[in-house]
Design a protein around this motif. Structure first.
Motif, PDB file in Angstrom:
ATOM      1  N   ARG B  38      47.840  53.125  41.311  1.00  0.00           N
ATOM      2  CA  ARG B  38      47.804  52.778  42.861  1.00  0.00           C
ATOM      3  C   ARG B  38      46.167  53.717  43.108  1.00  0.00           C
ATOM      4  O   ARG B  38      45.708  53.172  43.886  1.00  0.00           O
ATOM      5  N   GLU B  39      45.140  53.509  42.221  1.00  0.00           N
ATOM      6  CA  GLU B  39      44.006  54.155  41.842  1.00  0.00           C
ATOM      7  C   GLU B  39      43.320  52.768  42.282  1.00  0.00           C
ATOM      8  O   GLU B  39      43.069  52.347  41.266  1.00  0.00           O
ATOM      9  N   VAL B  40      41.762  52.655  43.336  1.00  0.00           N
ATOM     10  CA  VAL B  40      41.045  51.628  43.056  1.00  0.00           C
ATOM     11  C   VAL B  40      39.944  51.963  42.456  1.00  0.00           C
ATOM     12  O   VAL B  40      39.387  53.283  42.594  1.00  0.00           O
ATOM     13  N   VAL B  41      39.613  51.149  41.728  1.00  0.00           N
ATOM     14  CA  VAL B  41      38.369  51.469  41.015  1.00  0.00           C
ATOM     15  C   VAL B  41      37.043  50.678  40.931  1.00  0.00           C
ATOM     16  O   VAL B  41      37.270  49.365  41.663  1.00  0.00           O
ATOM     17  N   LEU B 230      35.596  45.435  52.180  1.00  0.00           N
ATOM     18  CA  LEU B 230      36.652  46.120  52.886  1.00  0.00           C
ATOM     19  C   LEU B 230      38.250  44.865  52.352  1.00  0.00           C
ATOM     20  O   LEU B 230      39.028  45.668  52.548  1.00  0.00           O
ATOM     21  N   ALA B 231      37.432  43.765  53.115  1.00  0.00           N
ATOM     22  CA  ALA B 231      38.639  42.607  53.076  1.00  0.00           C
ATOM     23  C   ALA B 231      39.446  42.595  51.697  1.00  0.00           C
ATOM     24  O   ALA B 231      40.716  41.627  51.744  1.00  0.00           O
ATOM     25  N   ALA B 232      37.790  42.900  50.506  1.00  0.00           N
ATOM     26  CA  ALA B 232      38.699  42.969  49.228  1.00  0.00           C
ATOM     27  C   ALA B 232      40.407  43.564  48.616  1.00  0.00           C
ATOM     28  O   ALA B 232      40.988  43.760  49.068  1.00  0.00           O
ATOM     29  N   ILE B 233      39.900  45.288  49.348  1.00  0.00           N
ATOM     30  CA  ILE B 233      40.654  46.038  49.612  1.00  0.00           C
ATOM     31  C   ILE B 233      41.994  45.684  50.027  1.00  0.00           C
ATOM     32  O   ILE B 233      43.465  45.862  49.719  1.00  0.00           O
ATOM     33  N   ALA B 234      41.594  45.782  51.403  1.00  0.00           N
ATOM     34  CA  ALA B 234      42.503  45.137  52.318  1.00  0.00           C
ATOM     35  C   ALA B 234      44.181  44.388  51.978  1.00  0.00           C
ATOM     36  O   ALA B 234      44.654  43.855  52.291  1.00  0.00           O
ATOM     37  N   ASP B 238      42.436  45.770  42.929  1.00  0.00           N
ATOM     38  CA  ASP B 238      43.076  46.783  41.846  1.00  0.00           C
ATOM     39  C   ASP B 238      41.292  47.200  42.414  1.00  0.00           C
ATOM     40  O   ASP B 238      41.054  48.545  41.393  1.00  0.00           O
ATOM     41  N   GLY B 239      39.982  47.193  42.617  1.00  0.00           N
ATOM     42  CA  GLY B 239      38.845  47.367  41.990  1.00  0.00           C
ATOM     43  C   GLY B 239      37.936  46.541  42.612  1.00  0.00           C
ATOM     44  O   GLY B 239      38.551  45.488  43.262  1.00  0.00           O
TER      45      GLY B 239
END
Lengths: 315, 315, 315, 315
Positions: B38-41, B230-234, B238-239
């Motif tokens: 769940r955590e973004v690295v 930002l787009a990648a996380i959206a 995973d990081g």
């Protein structure tokens, strides 16, 4: 903040900051609707207008879910001449009637210079499809049409070419142009096109025109619409144009990429979270501006269950 | 919810829902760090290891800003044989020393089957660069190296080919593989590559492997790193793996695309907002797991201001 | 023939032969000219019609050198609205006059459905440019125009899409369609486009339509026109469409890729050798079919030295 | 020559001639064989070495038909780890034995820096496959191997990158580099790759290195090998590398694109015509330089019918 910072680094650190994005100049669509401001705008609706009922149902649904524009094609540019080509003039009439009943503004595509005047009388916004991005006589005609134009990027157009296509419209007198990234053609075959997400920040730096994203054509897959939509908002898009259909598996075009009503509702909820994180909001249509004719009383002249041209209505 | 819903639509509505994304199986990098939960690295650091001080400064900075991994190249695959090729073995020694001082785990690239064993002794994670995605002997060797592997997608590799490249590593005994989308080669010239944002959700459906995104190489422009991140996380990444340099204009490689420390700090703040909107958080490194040697006392054997091989240190 | 042939190979050898190419059905352009037979046909002339003299000179030159068709654009689809857009209607008049004086048939491009009828009255063959390959209303109009159509492949069109575009013309009643490969858009930047030489044999297997090649737009470089032309004939093309200009450096469009008269003469000589090696010949225009009006007496109504619209004639 | 030439054109005509192609510097492969001169050189043989008999049969056949080099892979770079990976060391031994028996020089691929020395002891020419064009340690090792190198262009490599890859070999001391165009990756799916025919004349202008073309991988279809080979010779290629197999449908790799012996014989006849038209000839191997050991007496230590590793020989 880091504790460690040797002098040579502090001394060397340049004035090298990401400058804030230049202001986008909003484009007015109707008195109640502009694209390009702090509010994210969503256009939604079926790929093709297949009949009166399906369009009206779509209009009411996407309106209620928070879309500001209804999309729907009357004239469809299809790769094969033997594929469904849209309802044509009948589709325009349906569109006009649905707008009257639902009050939601409409964007639809023009393919031919000879159609522009008529379409501009009916639609609130005229779309140029990807295949026509360099149809220069069409662009020139749209420069004189008096309506805002949604200009989709060609599947193999460089960004510089998209901007010059917009210039054709503006050079002919119409500065109400909204750009739309809808995926480019690459070697990758697992998606229909490759959404060029970088186009959003690049366009934001190169032009004052607003930028929408079409997550439906970009991937060509219903299961990708949501993540691509979220990415588009996060990257700074001013809005989306999304294909939604009452019953996607039966759609006469783009059946693989249209969302169900439920999927669209979910998308509207989720993009609102991303918009908030980006210090934006989703444009909420103002109910007061919408039509008040009870839906069932609208347009009695249409065979309301007709969905395929030339075929009998579904019983 | 829409008021209008004629029976034929209700009747026709299929069981057609976007299914939830399948679970990603996290890959353990160190006891304190896994990728794919769940955590973004975030991995961050300079393109090339140019010297001890610059790497240590980078390590401390990106660590403090919230990165969980330090990136830095000792062996650099450069298009021209006359471009800076990295510090090589000396770079590895610097890397080892910096990890000892800073405590932050390190990911670095292997180019040659003959290097794998040595690099795997030093690095916490071994990277396969885009140009080597189909260097099958290298992949096989990494399958036997005992370290997690960060496998970057080739610039013209289809997703199916990326998955088969991962299979080479796994078939040789190593299932700790993290995929990385870093932009593909297209006809567009305004960016270095085209970030294939769709690859993220597609990979999430096709495999259990975690997916990172490299927003630095994707665009090749510092000004695009933030929106692409930002787009990648959206979109569900995973990081990130981000290039950060104490003084980008002087960088010996990739000068145009590396962030300054300040820009990186800003990026970390902003992606946290997007992660929250996506019901995720940014992985916070645990300070306790980090080294406690005062930075200035580390590694006296290095000429600490050296930044270019074979040149005198900066005065 | 090899002496060595172990039995297992002889036994295993399948009936696996390259079948002969299927017959191409020639398309009649004029009574004296068809495309798609044993004779290789060359269309040549300037990119744009820039004036009367330059077109007439080009007509006489390419005719004498062995071309069977004169090419020249009156309506030019230019990426920028601020680039030379062609002489338009005046260009058509010049074209008509030049054909009368020189007797050489003419192919020119139509951009707009509203132009088709008029252009078809003047030109012997109507061209669809690459940007309009999927301008379906235009294709439909050309299906009703009564003239043969030269359909250029779009810069990012798959071969399957080119064939369906041809189908739009034929489905509307016109089976006189000649296809044209003119280079596709790829990642390579050293050429304007990438000539897809494979398209020639692929199209020969997939359709009975004749196939021309445009070596001028394919490479976008005058120095590549000759080798690409030779390759095209060797690969089985039914002919070429080549840009030739009296003075390329001064051309108002495509200055980099147009041949001089001398270069064109050389090309005609060299392709004849390749054609012979392929058991074909170059179509030799029949002088008897050509106009007999002395060139200098033609078209007194034109300012014969005009080369740029709106500018004074060159002294 | 044209009769008509108004003075203004004569006056304006520039000194604008296609300059003759710069001289290619031939690369010596063996004492009897160089690539890059007036003689067109053909390398042919199976994709993979599948066994002794099939390679010897191929060697005798392609030699008799006029090929100057035998191609065949012992180490195969396959997209999937579960596909046939070549016979490896055993393949090299077979190759060495076949060369002794047949006398035809051999070109084979090296994948790994650790193999280069051994392969260079056996093969007359070492090939770098498309996937390894930017495997820089491998290129550097080949720069020290003492054998001529056949460098294939990567599927998405720009020509400028191909030239810099060659530079890696030459900068390490080996100037015997032959370039090979083998098709690039584009959006077109009807062929495996798109032969970039323009690369031939472009490379001829940019470098003195000889240029071969691989018509087998370019199209990925046996039916396209002949037309692409003819086009390559017409465009100025110094030779071809063609996949030929005793029984293509049973091939363990690239079954779709290998020619039968008969098809190859036909190709050799037809390219000779094109070469003649281009004032070149096909290199005829000198029989005196070939081995004189009767084929059936060669290499008794091999299970001569073995064609699949680990499987029983075909009865």
């Amino acid at each position: 903040m880091p504790k460690f910072a040797p002098e040579y680094i502090l001394a060397a650190l340049p004035e090298h900051q990401v400058s804030p994005l230049p202001a986008t100049r909003p484009v007015r669509v109707t008195d109640a609707l502009s694209i390009g401001g702090r509010e994210v705008v969503v256009a939604a609706g079926p790929c093709s207008i297949e009949g009166y009922d399906m369009l009206l149902a779509s209009a009411h649904h996407v309106d209620a879910a928070g879309a500001s524009l209804l999309r729907g094609g009357a004239f469809k540019p299809r790769t094969s001449p033997y594929a469904f080509q849209g309802l044509g003039e009948e589709g325009l009439e349906i569109m006009a009637q649905v707008r009257e009943c639902s009050g939601i503004p409409i964007v639809t595509e023009a393919l031919d210079t000879r159609q522009v005047e008529h379409i501009a009388q009916i639609a609130d916004m005229v779309q140029v499809g990807a295949r026509n991005m360099q149809n220069f006589p069409l662009l020139a005609e749209l420069g004189r049409c008096g309506r805002p134009v949604l200009l989709k990027r060609g599947a193999s157009a460089r960004i510089s070419e998209l901007l010059l296509a917009a210039e054709y419209i503006m050079a002919n007198g119409n500065d109400r142009v909204v750009l739309c990234e809808r995926g480019i053609r690459t070697f990758e075959t697992i998606t229909r096109n490759t959404l060029d997400i970088s186009a959003i920040p690049v366009l934001k730096r190169e032009t004052h025109l607003p930028v929408l994203v079409d997550p439906s054509h970009s991937g060509g897959r219903a299961d990708l619409v949501l993540p691509l939509a979220l990415a588009a908002i996060a990257a700074g898009a001013d809005g989306l144009i999304v294909e939604v259909h009452p019953n996607p598996p039966t759609a006469l075009s783009d059946a693989d990429q249209q969302l169900t009503f439920d999927e669209f509702d979910d998308l509207m909820v989720q993009i609102a979270h991303i918009a908030t994180a980006c210090n934006r909001t989703i444009k909420r249509p103002e109910p007061a501006s919408r039509g008040s004719i009870p839906a069932m009383e609208c347009a009695p002249q249409f065979d309301r269950r007709r969905t395929v041209p030339g075929k009998a209505a579904v019983a």
